[in-house]
Design a protein around this motif. Structure first.
Motif, PDB file in Angstrom:
ATOM      1  N   ALA A   1       3.753  -0.996   1.801  1.00  0.00           N
ATOM      2  CA  ALA A   1       2.646  -0.045   1.754  1.00  0.00           C
ATOM      3  C   ALA A   1       1.892  -0.151   0.432  1.00  0.00           C
ATOM      4  O   ALA A   1       0.663  -0.140   0.396  1.00  0.00           O
ATOM      5  CB  ALA A   1       3.164   1.378   1.962  1.00  0.00           C
ATOM      6  N   THR A   2       2.605  -0.297  -0.681  1.00  0.00           N
ATOM      7  CA  THR A   2       1.973  -0.417  -1.992  1.00  0.00           C
ATOM      8  C   THR A   2       1.156  -1.698  -2.089  1.00  0.00           C
ATOM      9  O   THR A   2       0.024  -1.693  -2.559  1.00  0.00           O
ATOM     10  CB  THR A   2       3.047  -0.402  -3.105  1.00  0.00           C
ATOM     11  OG1 THR A   2       3.768   0.826  -2.992  1.00  0.00           O
ATOM     12  CG2 THR A   2       2.419  -0.499  -4.476  1.00  0.00           C
TER      13      THR A   2
ATOM     14  N   VAL B   1       0.971   1.148   8.766  1.00  0.00           N
ATOM     15  CA  VAL B   1      -0.002   1.413   7.713  1.00  0.00           C
ATOM     16  C   VAL B   1      -1.324   1.804   8.340  1.00  0.00           C
ATOM     17  O   VAL B   1      -1.588   1.509   9.514  1.00  0.00           O
ATOM     18  CB  VAL B   1      -0.162   0.200   6.775  1.00  0.00           C
ATOM     19  CG1 VAL B   1       1.114  -0.047   5.998  1.00  0.00           C
ATOM     20  CG2 VAL B   1      -0.564  -1.037   7.529  1.00  0.00           C
TER      21      VAL B   1
ATOM     22  N   MET C   1      10.003  -1.377   2.620  1.00  0.00           N
ATOM     23  CA  MET C   1       8.946  -0.677   3.346  1.00  0.00           C
ATOM     24  C   MET C   1       7.946  -0.038   2.389  1.00  0.00           C
ATOM     25  O   MET C   1       6.740  -0.068   2.634  1.00  0.00           O
ATOM     26  CB  MET C   1       9.550   0.336   4.304  1.00  0.00           C
ATOM     27  CG  MET C   1      10.273  -0.322   5.466  1.00  0.00           C
ATOM     28  SD  MET C   1      11.089   0.888   6.522  1.00  0.00           S
ATOM     29  CE  MET C   1      10.848   0.153   8.121  1.00  0.00           C
ATOM     30  N   GLU C   2       8.428   0.524   1.292  1.00  0.00           N
ATOM     31  CA  GLU C   2       7.528   1.109   0.300  1.00  0.00           C
ATOM     32  C   GLU C   2       6.710   0.028  -0.394  1.00  0.00           C
ATOM     33  O   GLU C   2       5.515   0.211  -0.645  1.00  0.00           O
ATOM     34  CB  GLU C   2       8.315   1.923  -0.727  1.00  0.00           C
ATOM     35  CG  GLU C   2       8.833   3.222  -0.165  1.00  0.00           C
ATOM     36  CD  GLU C   2       9.795   3.946  -1.105  1.00  0.00           C
ATOM     37  OE1 GLU C   2      10.021   3.465  -2.239  1.00  0.00           O
ATOM     38  OE2 GLU C   2      10.307   4.994  -0.691  1.00  0.00           O
ATOM     39  N   ASN C   3       7.337  -1.106  -0.705  1.00  0.00           N
ATOM     40  CA  ASN C   3       6.613  -2.211  -1.334  1.00  0.00           C
ATOM     41  C   ASN C   3       5.507  -2.735  -0.425  1.00  0.00           C
ATOM     42  O   ASN C   3       4.440  -3.112  -0.896  1.00  0.00           O
ATOM     43  CB  ASN C   3       7.567  -3.343  -1.716  1.00  0.00           C
ATOM     44  CG  ASN C   3       8.417  -3.006  -2.912  1.00  0.00           C
ATOM     45  OD1 ASN C   3       8.195  -2.032  -3.619  1.00  0.00           O
ATOM     46  ND2 ASN C   3       9.431  -3.822  -3.146  1.00  0.00           N
TER      47      ASN C   3
ATOM     48  N   ARG D   1      14.297   0.824   2.413  1.00  0.00           N
ATOM     49  CA  ARG D   1      13.318   1.781   1.897  1.00  0.00           C
ATOM     50  C   ARG D   1      12.413   1.087   0.872  1.00  0.00           C
ATOM     51  O   ARG D   1      11.197   1.230   0.894  1.00  0.00           O
ATOM     52  CB  ARG D   1      14.026   2.990   1.290  1.00  0.00           C
ATOM     53  CG  ARG D   1      13.117   4.095   0.887  1.00  0.00           C
ATOM     54  CD  ARG D   1      13.824   5.371   0.437  1.00  0.00           C
ATOM     55  NE  ARG D   1      15.193   5.246  -0.001  1.00  0.00           N
ATOM     56  CZ  ARG D   1      16.264   5.527   0.737  1.00  0.00           C
ATOM     57  NH1 ARG D   1      16.118   5.947   1.969  1.00  0.00           N
ATOM     58  NH2 ARG D   1      17.473   5.387   0.251  1.00  0.00           N
ATOM     59  N   ARG D   2      13.018   0.301  -0.027  1.00  0.00           N
ATOM     60  CA  ARG D   2      12.253  -0.409  -1.052  1.00  0.00           C
ATOM     61  C   ARG D   2      11.288  -1.403  -0.408  1.00  0.00           C
ATOM     62  O   ARG D   2      10.113  -1.475  -0.768  1.00  0.00           O
ATOM     63  CB  ARG D   2      13.199  -1.131  -2.013  1.00  0.00           C
ATOM     64  CG  ARG D   2      12.479  -1.883  -3.133  1.00  0.00           C
ATOM     65  CD  ARG D   2      13.441  -2.651  -4.026  1.00  0.00           C
ATOM     66  NE  ARG D   2      14.376  -3.518  -3.316  1.00  0.00           N
ATOM     67  CZ  ARG D   2      14.070  -4.716  -2.811  1.00  0.00           C
ATOM     68  NH1 ARG D   2      12.860  -5.192  -2.943  1.00  0.00           N
ATOM     69  NH2 ARG D   2      14.978  -5.438  -2.188  1.00  0.00           N
TER      70      ARG D   2
ATOM     71  N   ARG E   1       7.485   1.770  10.114  1.00  0.00           N
ATOM     72  CA  ARG E   1       6.463   2.332   9.234  1.00  0.00           C
ATOM     73  C   ARG E   1       5.174   1.567   9.487  1.00  0.00           C
ATOM     74  O   ARG E   1       5.125   0.352   9.322  1.00  0.00           O
ATOM     75  CB  ARG E   1       6.865   2.205   7.778  1.00  0.00           C
ATOM     76  CG  ARG E   1       5.801   2.772   6.854  1.00  0.00           C
ATOM     77  CD  ARG E   1       6.284   2.874   5.452  1.00  0.00           C
ATOM     78  NE  ARG E   1       5.260   3.502   4.653  1.00  0.00           N
ATOM     79  CZ  ARG E   1       5.441   3.914   3.439  1.00  0.00           C
ATOM     80  NH1 ARG E   1       6.618   3.767   2.859  1.00  0.00           N
ATOM     81  NH2 ARG E   1       4.468   4.467   2.766  1.00  0.00           N
TER      82      ARG E   1
ATOM     83  N   TRP F   1      -2.021  -1.335  -0.123  1.00  0.00           N
ATOM     84  CA  TRP F   1      -2.947  -0.419  -0.808  1.00  0.00           C
ATOM     85  C   TRP F   1      -3.631  -1.149  -1.962  1.00  0.00           C
ATOM     86  O   TRP F   1      -4.838  -1.111  -2.112  1.00  0.00           O
ATOM     87  CB  TRP F   1      -2.186   0.796  -1.324  1.00  0.00           C
ATOM     88  CG  TRP F   1      -3.081   1.740  -2.057  1.00  0.00           C
ATOM     89  CD1 TRP F   1      -3.312   1.783  -3.400  1.00  0.00           C
ATOM     90  CD2 TRP F   1      -3.898   2.758  -1.486  1.00  0.00           C
ATOM     91  NE1 TRP F   1      -4.206   2.766  -3.691  1.00  0.00           N
ATOM     92  CE2 TRP F   1      -4.592   3.392  -2.534  1.00  0.00           C
ATOM     93  CE3 TRP F   1      -4.110   3.194  -0.177  1.00  0.00           C
ATOM     94  CZ2 TRP F   1      -5.471   4.428  -2.317  1.00  0.00           C
ATOM     95  CZ3 TRP F   1      -4.994   4.239   0.033  1.00  0.00           C
ATOM     96  CH2 TRP F   1      -5.663   4.840  -1.030  1.00  0.00           C
TER      97      TRP F   1
ATOM     98  N   ARG G   1      13.259   2.718  13.333  1.00  0.00           N
ATOM     99  CA  ARG G   1      12.880   2.654  11.925  1.00  0.00           C
ATOM    100  C   ARG G   1      11.617   1.810  11.805  1.00  0.00           C
ATOM    101  O   ARG G   1      11.674   0.585  11.762  1.00  0.00           O
ATOM    102  CB  ARG G   1      14.041   2.124  11.111  1.00  0.00           C
ATOM    103  CG  ARG G   1      15.271   3.036  11.289  1.00  0.00           C
ATOM    104  CD  ARG G   1      16.508   2.538  10.630  1.00  0.00           C
ATOM    105  NE  ARG G   1      17.006   1.281  11.180  1.00  0.00           N
ATOM    106  CZ  ARG G   1      18.188   0.766  10.867  1.00  0.00           C
ATOM    107  NH1 ARG G   1      18.982   1.380  10.017  1.00  0.00           N
ATOM    108  NH2 ARG G   1      18.586  -0.367  11.380  1.00  0.00           N
TER     109      ARG G   1
END
Length: 140
Positions: free
Chosen positions: A131-132, A20, A127-129, A124-125, A18, A135, A16
């Motif tokens: 990336a956000t 960038v 990992m998404e946070n 998931r939250r 992720r 960015w 698992r």
């Protein structure tokens, strides 16, 4: 030195991780290169799986620095895929936890470590946070 058995092929796809994107030219390098969600606090079993799926361009990681409090006791060196990897500890707790991967002549990569006990939704939250946030800060 501890010998790490090669990870089963079926487990490689289960890592698992992720990563960038690299920063655009002219941007300051970011401090975090991705997020890793290990399945347990056992670095000896988790690290070989992680190293096996890293991008080939990163080269061979020979040294790893981890937050000692996050992991079960581990040796100072680990043989992974016929290569010695030096495991270094830091007692300075980072929040959130990170793992630093070093490859001589190639670079350094820092990954946030999602707590192994996190639920799917929490991980998931997180990992998404990550990336956000990268960015929004211009790191992607």
């Amino acid at each position: 030195m501890t010998l790490a058995p090669p990870p089963p092929l079926s487990s490689l796809s289960a890592v698992r991780l992720r990563l960038v994107s690299q920063p655009a030219q002219g941007h300051m390098p970011r401090r975090i290169d991705g997020a890793w969600w290990p399945r347990s606090p056992d670095l000896v079993s988790e690290l070989p799986r992680l190293l096996a799926v890293l991008p080939h361009a990163w080269g061979q990681v020979t040294s790893v620095l981890v937050d000692e409090a996050v992991w079960s006791p581990f040796p100072g060196r680990l043989l992974v895929a016929h290569q010695v990897v030096r495991l270094r500890r830091t007692t300075t707790q980072h929040s959130p936890s990170t793992v630093c991967l070093l490859a001589p002549g190639r670079g350094r990569w820092d990954l946030r470590v999602v707590p192994h006990a996190a639920t799917d939704a929490e991980a998931r939250r997180l990992m998404e946070n990550l990336a956000t946030a990268l960015w929004d800060s211009g790191g992607l």
